[in-house]
Design a protein around this motif. Sequence first.
Motif, PDB file in Angstrom:
ATOM      1  N   SER A  92     -12.398   8.007   1.756  1.00 37.73           N
ATOM      2  CA  SER A  92     -12.136   8.619   0.452  1.00 37.73           C
ATOM      3  C   SER A  92     -13.421   8.816  -0.344  1.00 37.73           C
ATOM      4  O   SER A  92     -13.637   9.869  -0.958  1.00 37.73           O
ATOM      5  CB  SER A  92     -11.168   7.741  -0.347  1.00 37.73           C
ATOM      6  OG  SER A  92      -9.896   7.688   0.271  1.00 37.73           O
TER       7      SER A  92
ATOM      8  N   SER B 261      -6.742  -0.417   4.811  1.00 41.67           N
ATOM      9  CA  SER B 261      -6.906   0.030   3.427  1.00 41.67           C
ATOM     10  C   SER B 261      -8.370   0.237   3.079  1.00 41.67           C
ATOM     11  O   SER B 261      -8.731   1.192   2.387  1.00 41.67           O
ATOM     12  CB  SER B 261      -6.278  -0.999   2.471  1.00 41.67           C
ATOM     13  OG  SER B 261      -4.894  -1.115   2.696  1.00 41.67           O
TER      14      SER B 261
ATOM     15  N   LEU C 209      -9.674   3.351   4.654  1.00 39.49           N
ATOM     16  CA  LEU C 209      -9.207   4.498   3.872  1.00 39.49           C
ATOM     17  C   LEU C 209     -10.104   4.730   2.664  1.00 39.49           C
ATOM     18  O   LEU C 209     -10.424   5.871   2.316  1.00 39.49           O
ATOM     19  CB  LEU C 209      -7.766   4.255   3.430  1.00 39.49           C
ATOM     20  CG  LEU C 209      -7.079   5.341   2.607  1.00 39.49           C
ATOM     21  CD1 LEU C 209      -7.083   6.683   3.347  1.00 39.49           C
ATOM     22  CD2 LEU C 209      -5.650   4.923   2.281  1.00 39.49           C
TER      23      LEU C 209
ATOM     24  N   THR D  10       0.833  -1.205   0.000  1.00 39.52           N
ATOM     25  CA  THR D  10       0.000   0.000   0.000  1.00 39.52           C
ATOM     26  C   THR D  10       0.865   1.252   0.000  1.00 39.52           C
ATOM     27  O   THR D  10       0.630   2.202  -0.757  1.00 39.52           O
ATOM     28  CB  THR D  10      -0.942   0.011   1.213  1.00 39.52           C
ATOM     29  OG1 THR D  10      -1.836  -1.101   1.129  1.00 39.52           O
ATOM     30  CG2 THR D  10      -1.763   1.291   1.259  1.00 39.52           C
TER      31      THR D  10
ATOM     32  N   ALA E 188       0.262   7.474   2.697  1.00 42.99           N
ATOM     33  CA  ALA E 188      -0.785   6.453   2.646  1.00 42.99           C
ATOM     34  C   ALA E 188      -0.484   5.279   3.560  1.00 42.99           C
ATOM     35  O   ALA E 188      -1.393   4.731   4.196  1.00 42.99           O
ATOM     36  CB  ALA E 188      -0.964   5.960   1.201  1.00 42.99           C
TER      37      ALA E 188
ATOM     38  N   TYR F 108      -6.240   8.662  -2.681  1.00 44.24           N
ATOM     39  CA  TYR F 108      -5.711   7.322  -2.437  1.00 44.24           C
ATOM     40  C   TYR F 108      -6.451   6.222  -3.195  1.00 44.24           C
ATOM     41  O   TYR F 108      -6.108   5.051  -3.079  1.00 44.24           O
ATOM     42  CB  TYR F 108      -5.775   7.011  -0.944  1.00 44.24           C
ATOM     43  CG  TYR F 108      -5.039   7.999  -0.077  1.00 44.24           C
ATOM     44  CD1 TYR F 108      -3.655   8.118  -0.141  1.00 44.24           C
ATOM     45  CD2 TYR F 108      -5.714   8.818   0.822  1.00 44.24           C
ATOM     46  CE1 TYR F 108      -2.967   9.024   0.649  1.00 44.24           C
ATOM     47  CE2 TYR F 108      -5.030   9.728   1.627  1.00 44.24           C
ATOM     48  CZ  TYR F 108      -3.662   9.823   1.538  1.00 44.24           C
ATOM     49  OH  TYR F 108      -2.977  10.723   2.314  1.00 44.24           O
TER      50      TYR F 108
ATOM     51  N   ILE G 235      -1.418   5.899   7.271  1.00 44.74           N
ATOM     52  CA  ILE G 235      -2.878   6.024   7.405  1.00 44.74           C
ATOM     53  C   ILE G 235      -3.544   4.665   7.279  1.00 44.74           C
ATOM     54  O   ILE G 235      -4.430   4.303   8.064  1.00 44.74           O
ATOM     55  CB  ILE G 235      -3.442   7.001   6.353  1.00 44.74           C
ATOM     56  CG1 ILE G 235      -2.882   8.404   6.570  1.00 44.74           C
ATOM     57  CG2 ILE G 235      -4.968   7.024   6.415  1.00 44.74           C
ATOM     58  CD1 ILE G 235      -3.278   9.396   5.485  1.00 44.74           C
ATOM     59  N   ALA G 236      -3.114   3.875   6.289  1.00 44.03           N
ATOM     60  CA  ALA G 236      -3.702   2.551   6.082  1.00 44.03           C
ATOM     61  C   ALA G 236      -3.428   1.635   7.273  1.00 44.03           C
ATOM     62  O   ALA G 236      -4.285   0.816   7.647  1.00 44.03           O
ATOM     63  CB  ALA G 236      -3.155   1.926   4.804  1.00 44.03           C
TER      64      ALA G 236
ATOM     65  N   TRP H  70     -15.268  -3.075   6.102  1.00 45.67           N
ATOM     66  CA  TRP H  70     -14.425  -2.493   7.152  1.00 45.67           C
ATOM     67  C   TRP H  70     -14.835  -3.032   8.523  1.00 45.67           C
ATOM     68  O   TRP H  70     -13.988  -3.441   9.330  1.00 45.67           O
ATOM     69  CB  TRP H  70     -14.549  -0.977   7.085  1.00 45.67           C
ATOM     70  CG  TRP H  70     -13.575  -0.217   7.945  1.00 45.67           C
ATOM     71  CD1 TRP H  70     -12.447  -0.690   8.553  1.00 45.67           C
ATOM     72  CD2 TRP H  70     -13.656   1.174   8.272  1.00 45.67           C
ATOM     73  NE1 TRP H  70     -11.810   0.309   9.231  1.00 45.67           N
ATOM     74  CE2 TRP H  70     -12.518   1.465   9.082  1.00 45.67           C
ATOM     75  CE3 TRP H  70     -14.544   2.200   7.964  1.00 45.67           C
ATOM     76  CZ2 TRP H  70     -12.281   2.735   9.585  1.00 45.67           C
ATOM     77  CZ3 TRP H  70     -14.298   3.470   8.459  1.00 45.67           C
ATOM     78  CH2 TRP H  70     -13.190   3.735   9.268  1.00 45.67           C
TER      79      TRP H  70
ATOM     80  N   THR I  74      -4.659   2.446  -3.794  1.00 44.53           N
ATOM     81  CA  THR I  74      -5.118   1.630  -2.669  1.00 44.53           C
ATOM     82  C   THR I  74      -5.976   0.465  -3.141  1.00 44.53           C
ATOM     83  O   THR I  74      -5.893  -0.641  -2.594  1.00 44.53           O
ATOM     84  CB  THR I  74      -5.893   2.498  -1.657  1.00 44.53           C
ATOM     85  OG1 THR I  74      -5.042   3.552  -1.198  1.00 44.53           O
ATOM     86  CG2 THR I  74      -6.345   1.671  -0.461  1.00 44.53           C
TER      87      THR I  74
ATOM     88  N   ASN J 159       1.299   3.616  -3.395  1.00 45.28           N
ATOM     89  CA  ASN J 159       0.833   5.005  -3.302  1.00 45.28           C
ATOM     90  C   ASN J 159       1.947   5.988  -3.641  1.00 45.28           C
ATOM     91  O   ASN J 159       1.709   6.998  -4.312  1.00 45.28           O
ATOM     92  CB  ASN J 159       0.275   5.286  -1.907  1.00 45.28           C
ATOM     93  CG  ASN J 159      -1.217   5.044  -1.813  1.00 45.28           C
ATOM     94  OD1 ASN J 159      -2.021   5.888  -2.195  1.00 45.28           O
ATOM     95  ND2 ASN J 159      -1.600   3.876  -1.324  1.00 45.28           N
TER      96      ASN J 159
END
Length: 428
Positions: A291, A284, A287, A145, A275, A324, A278-279, A419, A328, A149
């Motif tokens: 997004s 992912s 994220l 990832t 990225a 992203y 954050i991931a 998620w 991603t 990115n």
Amino acid sequence: MNNTHIDRRRLYLIGNLSIFMIGLGFAVRANIAGYLQSEIFNFIDLANSAAMVGEALGATFTGFALTLLFGSALVDLIGMKRMLLLSALGYIAGALGLLAAALDPQGASVHAIVLISLLLTGLGWGAVEAASNPMVAALYPEEKTHRLNILHAWWPAGIVVGGLLGVMISATGLPWELNMAVLMLPSVVLAWMVSRAEFPVTERVANGVSYRDMFGELLRRPMFWVFWGCMFLTAAAELAPGQWVNIALSNIVGMQGILLLVYVSALMFVMRHFAGPIAKRISSVGLMFVSCLLAGLGLYLLSLATSPVLAFAAATVWGVGVCYMWPTMLAISSERFPRGGAMAMGLMGFAGGMSIQFVLPHMGGIFDTAKATAAGGAEKLAGLSPEAMTEVIRYASVESFQSVAFVPLLLLPVFGIIWLVDRRRTAV
């Protein structure tokens, strides 16, 4: 071939340049879209010229999607080197074709020449994605990832350079055809660098996964096809408005829309370097949920912008949202379905490319319909005063942007459920 003896830094530089080249091509197409409409398509069919621009730009994504579909399956056979050399050739040939069309803008075959030329740049674009994405996945298997990115940060970098050069060409009154020279230069450099480098085998080959197992992995895993369907919509939210922005926003807020695209691209270049952290914090898929929320909101706000300040504020929201998405989604396919190899990543890119092929002409059709409605009928367009035509085009631009604002919002429940399921599995 043993990947441990490969010069990773040199190949990563080649990957960055290849992504920079396709980003530059994206900006060049946005730069010349208005010229294609005014200098060529208006003479062919004034009432449907915007749809013709959408069709021409869409041809790029058709070539992109087809190369990814077949090239990703063949990259193990023909090698990453040959694939990248083909990409450079596609951009050079496409640029030369557009120059030929500009020399005879009202010729009988000019429409076909434009379509074929843009198709060739699309084939080159797809060849870059088919080779560079699995190359980076093979070089950095533990940080896909993050590395993908950063690799794709060079896409907006190319847009920034190409966009600014296009603005300079326009502002100084130089021929718009100079954009074609901008497109060819990095293609020549890439061909030279690739010819001197040694490339690795893909991750699938390195792990001894057969072609049969690769296809079996994708057929046995229905969740892959869920993400594949999501890619249609995430790409539509990111790439279609970006390709349309110069035509639309130039008329909505009275500024060169390409400047807004340059700003968003600079924002994306910086943010994609973050990225990975954050991931790791929200995953992912998490994220992607954030997004999509920001992308939908940003697109709607862009359609409502009435000044450059509001346009830049709305573009910030949209840019953060779409930043992203593409890399991603590629990383998700490689992380969750590693035995799918380059084919899995290629199919994701194919979905994105075909999405734009449908969305861009659709945006152009909405633009033309709204234009005719505001004018009181298509037959009245030619007789409008410049002031009246400006108002008609502004109205049509707003309508075309609002038509795609809802697209990323459709994915919120999909990414939200995945998620939550992932978080529960991790907690157990």
